[in-house]
Design a protein around this motif. Sequence first.
Motif: not given
Length: 339
Positions: A18-24, A31-35, A311-317
């Motif tokens: 989930d998106r961290p509360a501090t992420e804008t 959070d464990a990059n790089p994989i 590395a990995v990143a996330y988003t919601q469509v």
Amino acid sequence: MTSLKIIGSPLPNLPWQDRPATETGVIWRHDANPIIGWNPTPKTARVFNSAVIPYQGGFAGVFRADHKHGKALLHVGFSADGLHWEITDEEIHWVDEQGRPYPPNYAYDPRLVKLDDTYYIVWCTDFGGAALGLGMTKDFREFVRLENPFVPFNRNGVLFPRKVNGNYLLLSRPSDSGHTPFGDIFLSESPDLTYWGKHKRVMTRGGSGWWQGTKIGGGPIPIETTEGWLLFYHGVSGTANGFVYSMGAALLDLESPSQVLYRTRDYLLTPEKPYETTGFVPNVVFPCATLHDAATGRIAIYYGAADTYVAVAYTQVALLIEYMKNNSELNPGDGELVR
């Protein structure tokens, strides 16, 4: 935005945080990059700019691996969770359609897509210079090379995950023989994955900012949504200290994908973390693959970092496309038929 959905299958086991509360931002890093880090197998030094796909309840991938002799080749990998990968030490041994050995001189930056019951790989190969290679597999054990789609020079080949108006679609970035200091994204069509034509320019480099002013290139396989094809891409700026690669996104028309509906004015992700700014080639964020869950709209983005790491990143469509609509800038020439 509740009506906006990914068109496709559910993938409940894709990697996700989930998106961290501090992420804008609308994209956030694992959070464990790089994989995947340095020396992942005995004869490979670095794995990056690689492609993954759901496979048999887990995940399979085709990985760019720079060997310790300095040359890049493609390797296979498997994972149960999409984060912890077992990559083969032996490179893919390609054969042609008659079963004869057909090894590439080099091979890098693959994209991977499933069409019907076959997995297709597009990569940059040596064809009298940098050009697009095309191959296929059904089981990630035997790999067959097909005819190269185009003559040199070309890079960043990206197949769409289905036919549109009866034809296969392929994005590419015509280039030159060097580390291309220019480039726009083009779209080509084919009835059979052999003969390509109806070329159109989709997106041009530049804009009011500098982050994509030098060149751009298609990234992961486009994601079909109810509002258009979601395309992640890389944009490159030239600085006094060399090129900087960042990530952007565009939304293309579903039935006429050469038409750009929205395009990010600002980058979505740029080199900031140590694994992105420091490595074999510093200051690189290079998206190559996504995993997505149609049921939740979650997207996991795999990208190469500093030509050294995965590395990995996330988003919601819905979150991403809403942002794109409110922060869009099209360039003159986007969606233009070049004559």
